[in-house]
Write a protein that holds these residues in place. Structure first.
Motif, short mmCIF file in Angstrom:
data_model
loop_
_atom_site.label_atom_id
_atom_site.label_comp_id
_atom_site.label_asym_id
_atom_site.label_seq_id
_atom_site.Cartn_x
_atom_site.Cartn_y
_atom_site.Cartn_z
N LEU A 134 0.85 -1.19 0.00
CA LEU A 134 0.00 0.00 0.00
C LEU A 134 0.89 1.24 0.00
O LEU A 134 1.72 1.43 0.90
N GLY A 135 0.74 2.10 -1.00
CA GLY A 135 1.43 3.38 -1.01
C GLY A 135 0.65 4.39 -0.18
O GLY A 135 -0.56 4.53 -0.37
N VAL A 136 1.33 5.09 0.74
CA VAL A 136 0.64 5.97 1.68
C VAL A 136 1.30 7.35 1.71
O VAL A 136 2.53 7.47 1.79
N ILE A 137 0.46 8.37 1.66
CA ILE A 137 0.91 9.76 1.81
C ILE A 137 -0.06 10.46 2.76
O ILE A 137 -1.26 10.20 2.75
N LEU B 283 -3.28 5.09 -0.65
CA LEU B 283 -4.16 5.65 0.37
C LEU B 283 -3.58 6.97 0.85
O LEU B 283 -2.37 7.08 1.08
N GLN B 284 -4.45 7.98 1.01
CA GLN B 284 -4.01 9.23 1.61
C GLN B 284 -4.70 9.38 2.97
O GLN B 284 -5.87 9.06 3.13
N TYR C 125 -7.77 4.89 -2.00
CA TYR C 125 -8.56 5.06 -0.78
C TYR C 125 -8.26 6.40 -0.13
O TYR C 125 -7.13 6.90 -0.17
N HIS C 126 -9.29 6.96 0.50
CA HIS C 126 -9.20 8.24 1.18
C HIS C 126 -9.56 8.11 2.66
O HIS C 126 -10.47 7.36 3.01
N VAL C 127 -8.86 8.88 3.48
CA VAL C 127 -9.20 9.08 4.88
C VAL C 127 -9.51 10.57 5.05
O VAL C 127 -8.77 11.42 4.54
N LEU C 128 -10.58 10.90 5.72
CA LEU C 128 -10.95 12.30 5.91
C LEU C 128 -10.07 12.95 6.98
O LEU C 128 -9.89 12.41 8.07
N GLY C 129 -9.54 14.14 6.65
CA GLY C 129 -8.82 14.96 7.61
C GLY C 129 -9.62 16.21 7.94
O GLY C 129 -10.51 16.62 7.19
N ASN C 130 -9.30 16.83 9.06
CA ASN C 130 -10.08 17.99 9.50
C ASN C 130 -10.04 19.14 8.49
O ASN C 130 -11.08 19.76 8.20
N HIS C 131 -8.88 19.42 7.90
CA HIS C 131 -8.79 20.57 6.99
C HIS C 131 -9.43 20.31 5.63
O HIS C 131 -9.61 21.25 4.85
N ASP C 132 -9.77 19.08 5.35
CA ASP C 132 -10.50 18.80 4.11
C ASP C 132 -11.89 19.42 4.14
O ASP C 132 -12.53 19.58 3.10
N MET C 133 -12.37 19.77 5.34
CA MET C 133 -13.66 20.45 5.48
C MET C 133 -13.51 21.92 5.87
O MET C 133 -14.36 22.49 6.53
#
Length: 313
Positions: free
Chosen positions: A34-37, A68-69, A95-103
């Motif tokens: 899995l590539g992750v950033i 996945l980010q 795949y995406h994970v939600l971060g606070n600044h994305d909103m």
């Protein structure tokens, strides 16, 4: 347990082709990569697109099974299209994970739709593992919880970073249904001390409760972003890792706000059917002036790298 791999060991290992060796992965078909950033901060951090391009070039070279980010990816505005278009150029699973600044500028529903996520939190099987994506982007209010939306989360920090009750119930059910060892991905940090201990502890309690029931489907590791720092701990039998930001560390306005890295940070995580999990190192330097040069008082705690680690069951 975990073994931290020194820079000297990494060079020796690299010569032998342990990390990122496509030959090794091909000869172990039960292993997946899995590539992750994490914390790219497109729209805020300088050279964010350049950093994403570097990651995607590494992805093209190493051919992971998925990417996945870990949140704080982009703002979901029209200016973010170049970021998402490049991400979506990967032909495999994304795949995406939600971060606070994305909103910061849009609602959670908007960002979930724009990114093509199945839901704010979800799970899937990945080779010999079960992966769980969590969402801690909820505020605690008198009536329960409300989702982050258009920067409404700039309030008392003790009210931030919650997984709501419905999500915790879903998590218990999801863990119970899986027969595979499980790895959790969530933006805000778990396992180590943070400024939101109550919110994090609620999730940790669910993971530990599941593990106490026995069986092969234990939660073995949890990967987080958010803190722009390289950290590891083993807590109550679970490996917790904080993946460093692709872009910078925030030192505060008094010290110049951002302390950027010269190059992008990212990693490749290989999951083996024998229970080993390998995290590849990624090293860069501070762009001048460094946090130490700025006089930042906690400069010795900061590192412009992601450590190589070998997690053992």
């Amino acid at each position: 347990m975990t073994r931290h791999i020194s820079r000297r060991e990494l060079l020796k290992i690299g010569a032998g082709g342990l990390f990122l060796s496509s030959h090794r992965r091909r000869t172990q078909p039960d292993s997946v990569c899995l590539g992750v950033i994490a914390d790219l901060h497109h729209g805020l951090a300088p050279r964010a697109m350049e950093r994403l391009e570097v990651f995607m070039q590494a992805v093209a070279k190493h051919k992971p099974d998925a990417i996945l980010q870990l949140g704080d990816f982009n703002f979901g505005t029209k200016e973010s299209h170049e970021c998402l278009d490049l991400w979506n150029s990967f032909p495999g699973r994304r795949y995406h994970v939600l971060g606070n600044h994305d909103m910061d500028f849009v609602s959670k529903d908007v960002i979930v739709q724009k990114w093509g996520m199945p839901a704010p939190y979800y799970s899937f099987d990945f080779g010999p593992y079960h992966l769980v994506i969590l969402d801690r982007n909820n505020l605690k209010i008198d009536e329960g919880y409300t989702p982050y939306s258009e920067a409404n989360f700039y309030v008392d920090i003790a009210l931030r970073g919650y997984a709501d009750d419905a999500q915790l119930a879903w998590l218990r059910d999801d863990l119970a249904k899986s027969s595979l060892p499980t790895v959790v991905f969530v933006h805000q940090g778990l396992g180590l001390p943070t400024s939101m201990p109550e919110a994090g502890r609620a999730i940790e309690a669910v993971l530990e409760e599941h593990n106490s029931n026995g069986g092969n489907s234990k939660v073995v590791a949890c990967f987080c972003g958010h803190h722009h720092i390289d950290r590891y701990t083993l807590k109550n039998g679970i490996h917790y890792l904080w993946i460093n930001s692709a872009s910078y560390y925030w030192v505060g306005e008094e010290y110049g706000s951002m302390a950027p890295y010269t190059n992008a940070l990212y990693t490749f995580i290989t999951f083996h059917s024998n229970g080993l999990i390998e995290i590849e190192a990624c090293h860069t330097d501070w762009a001048d002036p460094s946090p130490a040069d700025r006089g930042f008082p906690r400069a010795d705690e900061l590192t412009p790298f992601i450590s190589a680690r070998l997690l053992e069951p």
